[in-house]
Design an enzyme around this catalytic site. Structure first.
Site, PDB file in Angstrom:
ATOM      1  N   HIS A  83       0.830  -1.181  -0.043  1.00  0.00           N
ATOM      2  CA  HIS A  83       0.009   0.130   0.003  1.00  0.00           C
ATOM      3  C   HIS A  83       1.112   1.156  -0.086  1.00  0.00           C
ATOM      4  O   HIS A  83       0.459   2.322   0.609  1.00  0.00           O
ATOM      5  CB  HIS A  83      -1.091   0.040   1.200  1.00  0.00           C
ATOM      6  N   ASN A 156     -10.307  -2.968   2.399  1.00  0.00           N
ATOM      7  CA  ASN A 156      -9.718  -2.666   1.202  1.00  0.00           C
ATOM      8  C   ASN A 156     -11.092  -2.706   0.135  1.00  0.00           C
ATOM      9  O   ASN A 156     -12.429  -2.544   0.706  1.00  0.00           O
ATOM     10  CB  ASN A 156      -9.385  -4.194   0.687  1.00  0.00           C
ATOM     11  N   TYR A 370       0.785  -4.235  12.264  1.00  0.00           N
ATOM     12  CA  TYR A 370       0.852  -2.717  11.867  1.00  0.00           C
ATOM     13  C   TYR A 370       1.426  -1.765  12.780  1.00  0.00           C
ATOM     14  O   TYR A 370       2.329  -0.965  12.502  1.00  0.00           O
ATOM     15  CB  TYR A 370      -0.700  -2.024  11.723  1.00  0.00           C
TER      16      TYR A 370
HETATM   17 FE1  HDE Z   1      -2.291  -4.758   5.439  1.00  0.00          FE
HETATM   18  N1  HDE Z   1      -0.672  -3.861   6.051  1.00  0.00           N
HETATM   19  N2  HDE Z   1      -1.723  -6.404   6.109  1.00  0.00           N
HETATM   20  N3  HDE Z   1      -4.355  -5.618   4.922  1.00  0.00           N
HETATM   21  N4  HDE Z   1      -3.097  -3.115   5.025  1.00  0.00           N
HETATM   22  C1  HDE Z   1      -0.205  -2.785   5.773  1.00  0.00           C
HETATM   23  O1  HDE Z   1       0.801  -1.323   7.144  1.00  0.00           O
HETATM   24  C2  HDE Z   1      -0.803  -6.823   6.896  1.00  0.00           C
HETATM   25  C3  HDE Z   1      -4.561  -6.834   5.228  1.00  0.00           C
HETATM   26  C4  HDE Z   1      -4.361  -2.519   4.508  1.00  0.00           C
HETATM   27  O2  HDE Z   1      -3.106   3.684   3.811  1.00  0.00           O
HETATM   28  C5  HDE Z   1       1.087  -2.383   6.388  1.00  0.00           C
HETATM   29  O3  HDE Z   1       1.302   0.957   7.572  1.00  0.00           O
HETATM   30  C6  HDE Z   1      -0.589  -8.142   7.371  1.00  0.00           C
HETATM   31  C7  HDE Z   1      -5.958  -7.139   4.667  1.00  0.00           C
HETATM   32  C8  HDE Z   1      -4.272  -1.335   4.132  1.00  0.00           C
HETATM   33  O4  HDE Z   1      -1.614   3.503   5.100  1.00  0.00           O
HETATM   34  C9  HDE Z   1       1.423  -3.766   7.164  1.00  0.00           C
HETATM   35  C10 HDE Z   1      -1.929  -8.761   6.626  1.00  0.00           C
HETATM   36  C11 HDE Z   1      -6.223  -5.795   4.535  1.00  0.00           C
HETATM   37  C12 HDE Z   1      -3.149  -0.902   4.170  1.00  0.00           C
HETATM   38  C13 HDE Z   1       0.184  -4.613   6.785  1.00  0.00           C
HETATM   39  C14 HDE Z   1      -2.388  -7.880   5.879  1.00  0.00           C
HETATM   40  C15 HDE Z   1      -5.119  -4.931   4.628  1.00  0.00           C
HETATM   41  C16 HDE Z   1      -2.383  -1.842   4.754  1.00  0.00           C
HETATM   42  C17 HDE Z   1       1.948  -1.777   5.407  1.00  0.00           C
HETATM   43  C18 HDE Z   1      -2.160 -10.091   6.961  1.00  0.00           C
HETATM   44  C19 HDE Z   1      -7.892  -5.284   4.221  1.00  0.00           C
HETATM   45  C20 HDE Z   1      -2.594   0.662   4.036  1.00  0.00           C
HETATM   46  C21 HDE Z   1       2.460  -0.222   5.889  1.00  0.00           C
HETATM   47  C22 HDE Z   1      -2.395 -10.646   8.179  1.00  0.00           C
HETATM   48  C23 HDE Z   1      -8.830  -5.662   5.337  1.00  0.00           C
HETATM   49  C24 HDE Z   1      -2.951   1.622   5.241  1.00  0.00           C
HETATM   50  C25 HDE Z   1       1.375  -0.132   6.937  1.00  0.00           C
HETATM   51  C26 HDE Z   1      -2.382   3.019   4.669  1.00  0.00           C
HETATM   52  C27 HDE Z   1      -0.993  -1.811   5.385  1.00  0.00           C
HETATM   53  C28 HDE Z   1       0.263  -5.815   7.116  1.00  0.00           C
HETATM   54  C29 HDE Z   1      -3.522  -8.100   5.203  1.00  0.00           C
HETATM   55  C30 HDE Z   1      -5.462  -3.564   4.273  1.00  0.00           C
HETATM   56  C31 HDE Z   1       2.929  -4.287   6.618  1.00  0.00           C
HETATM   57  C32 HDE Z   1       0.450  -8.783   8.121  1.00  0.00           C
HETATM   58  C33 HDE Z   1      -6.748  -8.377   4.926  1.00  0.00           C
HETATM   59  C34 HDE Z   1      -5.624  -0.611   3.492  1.00  0.00           C
HETATM   60  O5  HDE Z   1       1.588  -3.440   8.501  1.00  0.00           O
END
Ligand code: HDE
Length: 700
Positions: A83, A156, A370
Site C-alpha cells: 500500500h 480494502n 501494523y
Molecule cells: Fe495490511 N498492511 N496486512 N491488509 N493494509 C499494511 O501497514 C498486513 C490486510 C491494508 O493507507 C502495512 O502501515 C498483514 C488485509 C491497508 O496506510 C502492514 C496482513 C487488509 C493498508 C500490513 C495484512 C489490509 C495496509 C504496510 C495479513 C484489508 C494501508 C504499511 C495478516 C482488510 C494503510 C503499513 C494505509 C498496510 C500488514 C492483510 C489492508 C505491513 C500482516 C486483509 C488498506 O503492516
C-alpha cells in the site's frame, strides 16, 4: 518590525509550528516572511554557499548549507511495504440514528453527530512512485478521531482476502511484488512468481476471481466500495456483543474501466486517481459513501455452511442485508502530502470501547503487524504524536521518553500506582473499569480453545464455494472480462507448469470458465485439481456484480469535448451548460491549448491539448467540429485515436454532422452509444455500451 520581539511565539506547543511565521509579523520584512534555519537563525543568502574567496572551496563552517543538505538527505522515509502508493483526504462521518442498542462506541450514540476522519486509498503492490491504474486491489483505510480515541477501519475495496492465516502474508507479498532478482514488474500481478504461488494456494481462488474482475480497475476512487473484510464485534453497554461486517457504499455507484482503458490510462496520466480525488474535493464535489453494517449473532454463524472467521468468505447481502447507518464525506484535501498522507499510520488494533475483534486468524496477525511496521517506517515509538495520528481526545499515561518525544511532562509521576497526590504533587491519570476498554465476553468461539495447535478450522478447507458464487453472480460481460484477465495475466507467465495448474484449480470454480481460459491461452484443458472439501452451491448474489450496481448518472463524471478552429461557439456553450447542468464536468480538448478560433471569431482557450488529453480521461466524449476542423483532424492520428478509443472503451460518442469525416476515419459503426449532440447524448453519456464490446475485441 523589531528585532526585540520574541521570534516564533508559538514554539513549544507541541512542535507543530516549526516553520510558522508569528502573527505579529516579527519574522517578516514588510510582507515577506524571513527564511530561517531550523534553529530559527535568519538566513541572509539562500543562493550561495560560504566559500573561501570567490572561487575557493566551500567551508565546512557553512552551517546553513550543511543543515539544508542534511535535512534534504533525510527527506524520504521507508515507504510502506504494501500500500505504498496512496492518496488521502480529510472529512467526517455523520451518524443517521443512534446504534446504542448494538454498540456503546461513542461515535455511534447520537444521530447527526459528526466524527472527523482521515481516509487513505492505495494500491497494494506498487511502490510509492508507481502508477494509479494497474490491476490491483485498492486499500480503503479510515481513521475515525472519536471522542473516546482513534478507531481505524483498515479495509480494502474487495470483501475477502487472498489468504486465511497471517503467516502466509509475507509469502503473498513477496510473490506479488516485483521479482527479487530483476525488480520488475512494478505494481502488477501478471508475472511468474505471483501465479506460481497463487496456483499452489487454492485458498486464494475466491480473491483471484475478484482480482481478475473489473473491481481492480476502478474508474475512480470515488466509485469503489470498501469492506472491513474480517468479522468484527460490536458490543453494547450491557456487554452484549454481535458480529458485524463493515461496508462502505459509494454515493456515485460502482464503476470500473475496461482493461484496455486502464492500460492506456497508465500512459495518459500516472496520477489519474490521485488527481480525480483531489479535483473533485477542490471543486466542492465531495466524495461520499454510506457506512453499512451486516449484523448477525452466534446462532446465525453456527448455522452457516462456512466459517465467519474465514476471511476468504463473505456473507451475501441478500442473506444479511446491509443496514446503512451513516455517511462518510471527504471535504478537504491534505495540506501537505508527506506530513499527512505519508505519515498517517493506520492500525487495525486501534479500536474503541464498543468495537472488538474476533478470532479471524488473519485479523489476529494484523493486530501485531501494523504497530510494528509503523515503528520501522516512522522511526520512533512516538509516531502517535504526529498531528495526523494524534487522537483528538486527551491522551494521558505514564509512557515516557523515546526518540522525537514532543510532550514535556511535568512532575515525578511516571509510574502507577503512586501516592504523590497525598504529598500535594500531581499523581497522574488512573484506570477506569467503567468507561475503559474491556474485551468482549464470549470471544472463545472455538471449543478446542486451550490446546495449542497449528491447524485450520475444518470449514476453511472449502476453497471454491464462494469463488463459484462470485462467478455465478456476474453478468455475461463481466464473466468475459474475468476470463480474459486470467488469460492476460497467465499469458505473461513464463513458468510452463503454472498456467495449467491454475486452470486445473479453476475447473473447480466453473468448467466453462476454465475452458475459456485454457482456450485463450492456447493450452489443453488439464485435469481438475482435487478439492480439499467439496464445494457447496449458493444462490447467486446480484450485490457482487458491478454492472448490476452501476448508477446511470453523470454525477461526478467528466465529459471531453473535442473542438478545433471554426467550431460553433453557441453549440459549444450550450453543450457545456447541458453537461454541467447534468452534474458532470466538461473538459475542452483542442489541437492548441492556447486558443481555438470559434465560429463567432472569438478565441477560446482549451482545457487540454489533444495529445495530452486522450479520451481515456473522460467518461464520454463529444466531437464538435466545423467542416474545416474535421478535414484537418481526419489527418491527425491523435484525433482519430481519440474517437477510436472512446468507441473501444464502450463510451458514448456525440458528434455534430460536420464531424463525420473524423468519425468515419475512426471506423465508428453507429449504435445506441453514438448520438448527435442533443439530449440523447447526455442520456447515453451516463452509460457504457457493453453490447459493442464483441465488435471491438476478442474476449475469452
Ligand atoms: Fe495490511 N498492511 N496486512 N491488509 N493494509 C499494511 O501497514 C498486513 C490486510 C491494508 O493507507 C502495512 O502501515 C498483514 C488485509 C491497508 O496506510 C502492514 C496482513 C487488509 C493498508 C500490513 C495484512 C489490509 C495496509 C504496510 C495479513 C484489508 C494501508 C504499511 C495478516 C482488510 C494503510 C503499513 C494505509 C498496510 C500488514 C492483510 C489492508 C505491513 C500482516 C486483509 C488498506 O503492516
Amino acid at each position: 518590525m523589531s528585532n526585540d520581539t520574541p521570534f516564533d511565539t508559538d514554539r513549544g506547543s507541541g512542535g507543530e509550528t516549526h516553520q510558522r511565521v508569528p502573527e505579529d509579523g516579527s519574522h517578516t520584512h514588510g510582507d515577506t516572511a524571513h527564511l530561517t534555519t531550523n534553529q530559527g537563525i535568519r538566513v541572509s543568502d539562500n543562493q550561495n554557499s560560504l566559500k573561501s574567496g570567490t572561487r575557493g572551496p566551500t567551508l565546512l563552517e557553512d552551517f546553513v548549507l550543511r543543515e539544508k543538505i542534511f535535512h534534504f538527505d533525510h527527506e524520504r522515509i521507508p515507504e510502506r511495504i504494501v500500500h505504498a502508493r496512496g492518496s488521502a483526504a480529510h472529512g467526517y462521518f455523520e451518524l443517521y440514528e443512534s446504534l446504542s442498542d448494538i454498540t456503546r462506541a461513542d461515535l455511534f450514540q447520537r444521530a447527526k453527530e459528526k466524527t472527523p476522519v482521515f481516509v487513505r486509498f492505495s494500491t497494494v503492490a506498487g511502490g510509492a512512485g508507481s502508477v494509479d491504474t494497474p490491476r490491483d486491489v485498492r486499500g480503503f483505510a479510515v481513521k475515525f478521531y472519536t471522542k473516546e480515541g482513534n478507531w481505524d477501519l483498515v479495509g480494502n475495496n474487495i470483501p475477502v482476502f487472498f489468504i486465511q492465516d497471517a503467516i502466509k502474508f509475507p509469502d503473498l507479498v513477496h510473490a506479488v511484488k516485483m521479482e527479487a532478482d530483476r525488480a520488475f514488474p512494478q505494481a502488477g500481478s501478471a508475472h511468474d512468481t505471483f501465479w506460481d504461488w497463487a496456483s499452489l494456494m487454492p485458498e486464494t481462488t475466491h480473491m483471484l476471481m475478484w482480482a481478475m474482475s473489473d473491481r481492480t480497475i476502478p474508474r475512480s476512487l470515488r466509485m469503489i466500495e470498501g469492506f472491513g473484510i474480517h468479522t468484527f464485534r460490536l458490543v453494547n453497554a450491557e456487554g452484549k456483543s454481535s458480529f458485524v461486517k463493515f461496508h462502505w457504499k459509494p454515493k456515485l455507484g460502482l464503476q470500473s474501466t475496461v482493461w484496455d482503458e486502464a492500460l492506456k490510462l497508465q500512459a495518459a496520466d500516472n496520477d489519474y486517481h490521485r488527481r480525480d480525488l483531489w479535483e473533485a474535493i477542490e471543486s466542492g464535489n465531495f466524495p461520499e459513501w454510506e457506512l453499512g453494517l451486516q449484523i448477525f449473532d452466534q446462532a446465525f454463524a453456527d448455522g452457516l455452511p462456512y466459517d465467519v472467521l474465514d476471511p476468504t468468505k463473505l456473507i451475501p447481502e441478500e442473506v444479511i442485508p446491509v443496514r446503512k447507518v451513516g455517511r462518510l464525506v471527504l471535504d478537504r484535501n491534505p495540506d501537505n502530502f508527506f506530513a499527512e498522507t505519508e505519515q498517517v499510520a493506520y492500525c487495525p488494533a486501534n479500536i474503541v470501547p464498543g468495537v472488538d475483534f474476533t478470532n479471524d486468524p488473519l485479523l489476529q496477525g494484523r493486530l501485531f503487524s501494523y504497530l510494528d511496521t509503523q515503528k520501522s517506517r516512522l522511526g520512533t515509538a512516538n509516531f502517535h504524536q504526529i498531528p495526523i495520528n494524534a487522537a483528538k481526545c486527551p491522551v494521558m499515561n505514564f509512557q515516557r521518553d523515546g526518540q522525537m518525544q514532543m510532550n514535556v511532562p511535568t512532575g515525578r509521576a511516571n509510574y502507577e500506582p503512586n501516592s504523590l497526590a497525598a504529598h500535594g504533587e500531581e499523581g497522574g491519570p488512573r484506570e477506569c473499569p467503567v468507561t475503559g476498554f474491556t474485551t468482549a465476553e464470549g470471544r472463545l468461539e472455538n471449543e478446542e480453545q486451550g490446546e495449542k495447535l497449528r491447524v485450520r478450522a475444518e470449514l476453511f478447507a472449502d476453497h471454491y464455494s464462494h469463488a463459484r458464487l462470485f462467478w455465478k453472480s456476474q453478468t455475461p460481460e463481466e464473466q468475459a472480462h474475468i476470463a480474459s484477465s486470467f488469460v492476460f495475466e497467465l499469458s505473461k507467465v513464463g513458468l510452463k507448469q503454472v498456467p495449467p495448474r491454475m486452470v486445473a484449480n479453476l475447473i473447480n470454480v466453473d468448467g466453462d470458465l476454465a475452458s475459456r481460459v485454457a482456450n485463450g491461452l492456447g493450452i489443453q484443458l488439464p485435469q481438475k485439481s482435487p478439492a480439499a472439501r467439496a464445494p457447496i452451491d449458493m444462490e447467486p448474489s446480484p450485490a457482487l456484480s458491478i454492472h448490476k450496481n452501476m448508477k446511470e448518472t453523470l454525477d461526478g463524471r467528466k465529459i471531453g469535448i473535442l473542438i478545433a478552429d471554426g467550431s460553433d461557439a453557441s453549440a459549444l456553450a450550450a453543450l457545456r451548460k447541458a453537461i454541467e447542468g447534468a452534474g458532470a464536468a466538461s473538459f475542452v480538448v483542442a489541437p492548441k491549448v492556447g486558443g481555438v478560433k470559434l465560429s463567432d471569431g472569438k478565441t477560446t482557450q482549451a482545457d487540454g491539448q489533444l495529445l495530452g488529453s486522450p479520451s481515456q480521461l473522460f467518461d464520454a466524449v463529444a466531437v464538435l467540429l466545423s467542416d474545416e476542423g474535421a478535414a484537418t483532424l481526419a489527418k491527425e492520428g491523435a484525433a482519430i485515436q481519440w474517437v477510436m478509443d472512446a468507441y473501444g472503451h464502450l463510451k458514448a460518442i456525440g458528434s455534430n454532422p460536420a464531424a463525420k469525416p473524423l468519425i468515419d476515419r475512426a471506423g465508428i459503426a453507429p449504435d445506441d452509444g453514438t448520438t448527435g449532440l442533443d439530449d440523447a447524448f447526455l442520456k447515453a453519456a451516463a452509460k457504457r455500451f457493453w453490447a459493442r464490446e464483441p465488435n471491438v475485441r476478442m474476449l475469452a
